[in-house]
Design a protein around this motif. Structure first.
Motif, PDB file in Angstrom:
ATOM      1  N   GLN A 134       0.841  -1.185   0.000  1.00 41.51           N
ATOM      2  CA  GLN A 134       0.000   0.000   0.000  1.00 41.51           C
ATOM      3  C   GLN A 134       0.872   1.227   0.000  1.00 41.51           C
ATOM      4  O   GLN A 134       1.858   1.298   0.715  1.00 41.51           O
ATOM      5  CB  GLN A 134      -0.875   0.022   1.246  1.00 41.51           C
ATOM      6  N   ARG A 135       0.447   2.169  -0.735  1.00 44.85           N
ATOM      7  CA  ARG A 135       1.266   3.343  -0.952  1.00 44.85           C
ATOM      8  C   ARG A 135       1.726   3.978   0.354  1.00 44.85           C
ATOM      9  O   ARG A 135       0.924   4.326   1.211  1.00 44.85           O
ATOM     10  CB  ARG A 135       0.441   4.348  -1.749  1.00 44.85           C
ATOM     11  N   GLY A 136       3.015   4.144   0.471  1.00 42.45           N
ATOM     12  CA  GLY A 136       3.561   4.858   1.623  1.00 42.45           C
ATOM     13  C   GLY A 136       3.638   4.062   2.904  1.00 42.45           C
ATOM     14  O   GLY A 136       4.218   4.514   3.869  1.00 42.45           O
ATOM     15  N   LYS A 137       3.049   2.889   2.895  1.00 41.41           N
ATOM     16  CA  LYS A 137       2.935   2.135   4.139  1.00 41.41           C
ATOM     17  C   LYS A 137       4.270   1.774   4.769  1.00 41.41           C
ATOM     18  O   LYS A 137       4.470   1.946   5.960  1.00 41.41           O
ATOM     19  CB  LYS A 137       2.146   0.859   3.876  1.00 41.41           C
ATOM     20  N   VAL A 138       5.143   1.223   3.990  1.00 43.17           N
ATOM     21  CA  VAL A 138       6.439   0.832   4.545  1.00 43.17           C
ATOM     22  C   VAL A 138       7.575   1.330   3.653  1.00 43.17           C
ATOM     23  O   VAL A 138       7.373   1.614   2.484  1.00 43.17           O
ATOM     24  CB  VAL A 138       6.551  -0.705   4.672  1.00 43.17           C
TER      25      VAL A 138
END
Lengths: 362, 362
Positions: A134-138
């Motif tokens: 998911q975008r930006g998650k990790v």
DNA sequence: GCCGAATGCGGAAGGGTTTCCATCATTTTC
DNA sequence: GAAAATGATGGAAACCCTTCCGCATTCGGC
């Protein structure tokens, strides 16, 4: 990091609890301290261009208001998550704990968060990968002890997220692994050098890369010692759970050997400690003692091995975890870094099951 | 910034990979689909008031642009983190894996993320708690198998964050634990009922609550069977690692018993499986066989226990993990819920070490 | 005493969502 | 057929932070 500064303030606790954790923002601090929000941010992030007095005042106010930065607002604004996720199969048990230990050690040293995705069944991997992606998650993902499904692999490459493999290898990502062939070679050679002319192997399912590599090493050791390889002397249990790296498979395989009667080898390299446990049960049920009648060397050095006095090949699991994080963080800092593959050599841990100790004593 | 959308045509996968994952936002979708951003959000969150056609169009565009919501922007706006963190001591090994398994199972079913803080040394707890407590970071925290330091405890109460304790108890938080006294009672009673008149106990350090409770249970079992309790028959090894729940401590304690000579009991309740391993080593080094000469019952049912044929008290670890999450989520939904303490009863797993079975029965 | 450089600082603009309110279109009701 | 209710929609505001731009002040050099 500086958060801990605000964690523990001196004020009377009773008072504070009445104040009630109202969400304090940098705007509150700014107003209270009579400065702009930019300054607040600069102070909290140790940016140099703030006068000592201003800094002092801001810190004082922040402490007084019991300010806590909002994690996700920071992450959104900073455009980075300070988070690493790990996709780990739970069933590897001790291996997984040890590696995780190393991972956690390094991760918390660096101030990152670890998001764990524990895999019980292979089909979960895809879902977890999707979540982690998911975008930006990790900021990066580590995959452990698994063949990453092609579908997922393609997606991983699409995003430019730093990816690391541990106990697995793929040409497209950094990897940390163990020299399986080399370890198997050492284990087998150890038995040969103790004087055994015939050394059997209990292997796991050949769909597993480690199983294949360990077979290679076993084979090479025989050849180097001038002993010809025989299919007869490599057995695989029927139980395919965990690719055959399980206790029952070891038991079954050894039972087959026992059926050979007098042709049965008196020494075995077993491709995992857990299988060796099963093998030992099979032996003892048939009246064979270890190491007096049969010598065994395992692989992994799981916790049980020590208690069972099993000679085995130890994998530097903790170190592998540490290195995996170091490598991943290096790649985050420099995405164009050349892809690196590191293999650790397992070390032979001599205990009683191979018979080397009793032999020396005599 | 957004022009790339116009170049991003249908189909052709080769093209897509060249375009390079540009960050697509709901604004891009809104423009492309000719609707407002509110509508996009409504569609993506399954809000009812959107016409089927609009919904369909938006979904189509979102898919085409390969839209991924930004996790942290969502969390910031939604004011919730969809994250739970777990503070777990790594050294409990198998216990920790099993509980974690349950935790992970439930957590991923609910769509939450798990942030793991693995504790090696007690002094790390405070730091981890501080991190987990960062504003907005997690929706709830689980503490495992530890006495939460008072300092941290105070802090936890201050924030209104849902907190759960597993394998530990405190009046102020929900807890899931095991009936230690009851388990110890059952273990001891089992030995007594097998006809043993004298049952010794190998305990861990009395600073540990479980150790104390297990001693209680042992004592009560003796009393109920009309046997008087004797200090002489409770030994604790000197090694204090992990509060004495370690192999060496078990070994040491058993060595002390062995020194008693003919006064040594022929049956023992050992307060953990891992200590039982050490005890067995000590016995076998002194020529005692288990169970022929000495009967043993352990506690925990760690993986080793099965392999060692150790009779022991099993804790429903997986279930405890599952319930811990369920309880925590319930409290998130309803913070004013009454505080709940649940204790699971351990079950007696009869294997060979207690002598109740004959060898052949397996 | 003047000029340019350096430094501290305020705050707008982002980062990407959700949510709420006003608006407009469509039905329903009498 | 008008008034009222219903429903879909757009978009501003809020969530809370970092960063950057530009202004004002100070400082050093001559």
């Amino acid at each position: 990091m500086t958060e801990s500064n605000f964690f523990c303030s001196f004020g009377s606790p009773s008072k504070k609890s009445e104040v009630m954790a109202k969400k304090v923002t940098i705007y509150d601090i700014a107003r209270e301290a009579g400065v702009g929000i930019g300054t607040i941010s600069r102070v909290l992030n140790d940016h140099p261009s703030v006068t000592p007095e201003t800094r002092k005042k801001v810190i004082e106010v922040a402490k007084r208001l019991n300010y806590q930065p909002h994690t996700y607002a920071q992450r959104l604004a900073r455009r980075q998550s300070e988070t690493i996720s790990a996709v780990i199969p739970f069933f590897t048990n001790y291996f997984f704990i040890e590696v995780l230990r190393g991972v956690q050690d390094k991760i918390s040293e660096l101030g990152y968060d670890l998001v764990l995705y524990g895999v019980e069944r292979p089909d979960q991997v895809e879902g977890y990968a999707a979540r982690a992606l998911q975008r930006g998650k990790v900021d990066g993902i580590l995959f452990f002890s698994m063949k990453v499904p092609d579908k997922v692999l393609a997606r991983l490459k699409e995003t430019n997220l730093p990816i690391g493999l541990v106990d697995a290898v793929s040409p497209e990502f950094d990897s940390i692994s163990v020299a399986n062939a080399e370890g198997a070679y050492a284990a087998t050679a150890h038995l040969l050098e103790l004087g055994h002319q015939s050394v059997g192997m209990i292997n796991a399912q050949p769909v597993s890369a480690p199983a294949l590599e360990r077979l290679q090493g076993y084979r090479r050791a025989l050849e180097r010692h001038g002993i010809s390889f025989s299919d007869e002397l490599v057995r695989i249990g029927r139980n395919t759970k965990q690719d055959g790296f399980n206790r029952d498979a070891g038991y079954e395989a050894m039972m087959e050997f026992v059926k050979m009667g007098s042709g049965m080898p008196k020494a075995f390299f077993v491709s995992s400690d857990i299988q060796a446990m099963g093998a030992i049960s099979a032996l003892s049920e048939n009246g064979f003692r270890v190491p007096e009648d049969v010598a065994l060397v395992g692989f992994d050095d799981i916790e049980l091995a020590r208690h069972m006095r099993l000679t085995t090949m130890r994998q530097p699991m903790f170190q592998m975890g540490v290195l995996a994080i170091e490598r991943l963080v290096a790649r985050m800092a420099n995405p164009d870094m050349e892809i690196l593959h590191t293999t650790f050599s397992p070390t032979l841990i001599v205990r009683e099951s191979c018979g080397a100790l009793t032999r020396n004593q005599n």
